[in-house]
Design a protein around this motif. Structure first.
Motif, short mmCIF file in Angstrom:
data_model
loop_
_atom_site.label_atom_id
_atom_site.label_comp_id
_atom_site.label_asym_id
_atom_site.label_seq_id
_atom_site.Cartn_x
_atom_site.Cartn_y
_atom_site.Cartn_z
N MET A 71 0.89 -1.16 0.00
CA MET A 71 0.00 0.00 0.00
C MET A 71 0.92 1.21 0.00
SD MET A 71 -3.19 1.03 0.20
CE MET A 71 -4.28 0.01 1.19
N ILE A 72 0.82 2.05 -1.02
CA ILE A 72 1.75 3.17 -1.13
C ILE A 72 1.01 4.50 -1.29
CG2 ILE A 72 3.49 1.68 -2.22
CD1 ILE A 72 2.86 3.34 -4.84
N GLU A 73 1.78 5.56 -1.11
CA GLU A 73 1.27 6.91 -1.34
C GLU A 73 1.92 7.43 -2.62
OE1 GLU A 73 -0.97 8.75 0.29
OE2 GLU A 73 -0.63 10.54 -0.91
N ALA A 74 1.13 7.98 -3.51
CA ALA A 74 1.69 8.59 -4.72
C ALA A 74 0.83 9.78 -5.10
CB ALA A 74 1.73 7.58 -5.87
N ASP A 75 1.46 10.78 -5.72
CA ASP A 75 0.71 11.98 -6.10
C ASP A 75 -0.34 11.67 -7.15
OD1 ASP A 75 2.05 13.58 -4.40
OD2 ASP A 75 3.50 14.32 -5.87
N ASP A 76 0.03 10.78 -8.09
CA ASP A 76 -0.92 10.45 -9.17
C ASP A 76 -0.58 9.07 -9.70
OD1 ASP A 76 1.38 10.82 -10.72
OD2 ASP A 76 0.90 12.91 -11.10
N LEU A 77 -1.38 8.65 -10.67
CA LEU A 77 -1.19 7.31 -11.22
C LEU A 77 0.19 7.13 -11.86
CD1 LEU A 77 -2.57 4.55 -11.73
CD2 LEU A 77 -3.33 5.45 -13.92
N ASP A 78 0.69 8.18 -12.50
CA ASP A 78 2.01 8.09 -13.13
C ASP A 78 3.07 7.70 -12.10
OD1 ASP A 78 0.91 8.77 -15.49
OD2 ASP A 78 1.80 10.77 -15.63
N GLU A 79 3.01 8.38 -10.95
CA GLU A 79 4.01 8.11 -9.92
C GLU A 79 3.82 6.69 -9.37
OE1 GLU A 79 4.20 11.13 -6.83
OE2 GLU A 79 5.48 9.80 -5.67
N ALA A 80 2.56 6.27 -9.22
CA ALA A 80 2.30 4.91 -8.74
C ALA A 80 2.85 3.88 -9.72
CB ALA A 80 0.80 4.71 -8.53
N LEU A 81 2.69 4.15 -11.02
CA LEU A 81 3.22 3.23 -12.04
C LEU A 81 4.75 3.18 -11.98
CD1 LEU A 81 0.97 3.92 -15.19
CD2 LEU A 81 0.78 2.09 -13.53
N ASP A 82 5.37 4.33 -11.71
CA ASP A 82 6.83 4.34 -11.57
C ASP A 82 7.27 3.44 -10.42
OD1 ASP A 82 7.35 6.00 -13.67
OD2 ASP A 82 7.35 7.84 -12.49
N TRP A 83 6.57 3.54 -9.29
CA TRP A 83 6.91 2.66 -8.16
C TRP A 83 6.67 1.20 -8.51
CZ3 TRP A 83 10.19 3.78 -4.70
CH2 TRP A 83 10.27 5.06 -4.12
#
Lengths: 113, 407
Positions: free
Chosen positions: A79-91
């Motif tokens: 479960m992570i925190e990301a500003d947006d979907l792009d950042e989540a995809l990077d992780w």
């Protein structure tokens, strides 16, 4: 925003994997978790035991694992925190699982904060 | 890929970009021009590799596209407002070709539009790849690690903005030329980076080729721009080493690469481009980065020790454009030329909040700490680097380095 990363891989491969390889992958996950923590993006994350020890419950009954959904089974999550979907995809791309299985990225539905 | 196919694809791309630029410049409606050309371009990619490239590839595409346009406007399914203008522009182009005039190349204008200040910097590179190179949105999306639907949406919005904001299809005014060109080059280099970061060649790897094509285009259309030549040289130098950076799925650092696998023709072309750049007498960051790559390659090819040169060039680069990448490169070069203490000072000077997700910083930091004997700190830095790595070979390489430290 919260995102759930669902890690799918071929869990049977683990059963026959050499220990040195296992510890390499284990180390990669430790490092990945640490990178998430340091970037203040980490809420939680755990591996799951083999799906043969899992159960599926419906009102109509309980089904024993493993579940015949295909070769790849859910094997862990973050479960992570990301500003947006792009950042989540990077992780998700940095997650070791993305190299040998796949990572499903699901935005968490935020109900009532 | 066979030679015939490569030539056909390259010609189709070049013609597609030229036509799209022409039609867009006259209608300001990039999306409608794309629609008009899409089927013709697909047909070209299908037929040309087998049947050979036609003598007048633009005329072939244009005829095919115009038929489609008329066909569609009869059925009134095309975007009504742009269709008449598109047909007019197509007729004008055909008349020009019939009169045996050289077909004007407006792709530079299109590149400037794609990298216009009004366009979100993150979409500039994808927009170029789609409009000038004819790449489909799905492929661009995977290279930039964005979902295909999201990428399509962003491209559509960018084109809508070009139309709605009436961004002029004119070369930028003289005063702004330098900064506008820098934006174009940056977007091209971003495409190269997206291809470079795909070491497993999962499909994005070809983007390095597309980026080199675009940089070549810049050097043809704006031959006086030294940085255009510099960027071309930089990418050719790096791309020449591409076949050697993985062996049996393992990461191979530059110093250990098998130079037999380097592409000498590309290196020669890179050197020629860099010479052209220097002659223009307008040094810039891309030329210095190209010189760094040149020194790296020359060091291996001639056996001459160029590590000091590399460090000096990086110092210049940091002075000229103090990006995180340049600082990390400078630190790595210092460490390689036995200046490890100073390397750590440079790394310590970087704002930590800017490198939370920057893998190279941690890999270089680990290397430097290890060289200085700070083993515990080096292990931590290796962990950060490993945790931020996307590909398996690099991850494994770093894990081995870390393991060697513990023993």
């Amino acid at each position: 925003m919260k995102y759930l990363l669902l890690l799918y891989d071929n869990e049977d491969a683990w059963d026959v994997m050499e220990d040195s390889k296992k510890s390499e992958i284990f180390g990669a996950y430790m490092a990945y978790t640490e990178a998430l923590r340091k970037a203040e993006a980490y809420y939680a994350g755990d591996p799951l035991v083999h799906s043969r020890d899992g159960k599926r419950v419906r009102v109509s009954g309980v089904q024993d694992g493993p579940f015949a959904d295909g070769k790849e089974q859910l094997g862990g999550y973050y479960m992570i925190e990301a500003d947006d979907l792009d950042e989540a995809l990077d992780w998700a791309a940095r997650c070791p699982c993305a190299s040998y299985g796949y990572v499903e990225v699901r935005p968490v539905w935020n109900i009532g904060g | 890929m066979s030679d015939a196919r490569a030539v056909a694809e390259e010609t189709a791309r070049a013609s597609y970009g030229r036509l799209l630029a022409w039609l867009s410049a006259r209608t300001r409606d990039v999306a409608a021009a794309e629609d008009a050309l899409a089927d013709a371009f697909r047909a070209a990619l299908e037929h040309w590799p087998e049947k050979g490239v036609p003598d007048a590839p633009e005329a072939w595409l244009l005829t095919a596209a115009r038929r489609k346009l008329i066909d569609r406007s009869r059925r009134a399914r095309t975007q009504a407002d742009s269709a008449p203008a598109l047909v007019l522009a197509a007729e004008e182009a055909e008349a020009a070709m019939r009169a045996d005039e050289t077909f004007p190349d407006e792709r530079l204008k299109l590149l400037f539009i794609c990298a216009h200040p009004a366009i979100d910097p993150a979409i500039r590179s994808p927009l170029m790849l789609q409009t000038v190179m004819g790449l489909d949105a799905g492929r661009i999306a995977s290279a930039f690690l964005v979902s295909p639907a999201a990428m399509s949406g962003r491209l559509v919005r960018a084109k809508r903005k070009i139309k709605a904001a009436r961004i002029p299809f004119e070369p930028p005014p003289a005063g702004a030329l330098h900064s506008r060109l820098a934006a174009v080059l940056e977007a091209i280099y971003t495409a190269f980076g997206a291809g470079w970061d795909d070491p497993e060649d999962a499909g994005a790897g070809d983007l390095t080729r597309e980026a080199i094509f675009l940089a070549r285009l810049i050097t043809e259309l704006a031959p006086d721009a030294a940085e255009g030549w510099g960027l071309l040289a930089l990418m050719l130098h790096a791309d020449a080493r591409k076949p050697a950076r993985r062996e049996n799925g393992a990461y191979v650092p530059l110093a250990e690469q098998n130079i037999e696998r380097w592409d000498r023709e590309k290196i020669a072309a890179a050197e020629a481009a860099l010479t052209k750049a220097w002659r223009l007498g307008d040094a810039g960051p891309y030329q210095i980065e190209a010189a760094i790559q040149s020194a790296h390659n020359a060091g291996r090819l001639s056996g001459r020790d160029t590590r000091e040169d590399v460090a000096m060039l990086y110092k210049k680069l940091v002075e000229l454009s103090p990006s995180i990448g340049a600082q990390v490169g400078y630190a790595a070069a210092l460490a390689n030329s036995a200046n490890t203490e100073k390397a750590l000072t440079v790394l310590d000077g970087v704002d930590l909040t800017r490198v939370e997700k920057y893998q190279s910083y941690w890999a270089v930091r680990a290397h430097v700490l290890k060289a200085l004997g700070f083993h515990a700190e080096a292990v931590d830095a290796y962990d950060r680097a490993i945790g931020l790595t996307e590909d398996m070979p690099t991850r494994r390489f770093l894990i081995e380095k870390k393991a060697a430290l513990k023993n």
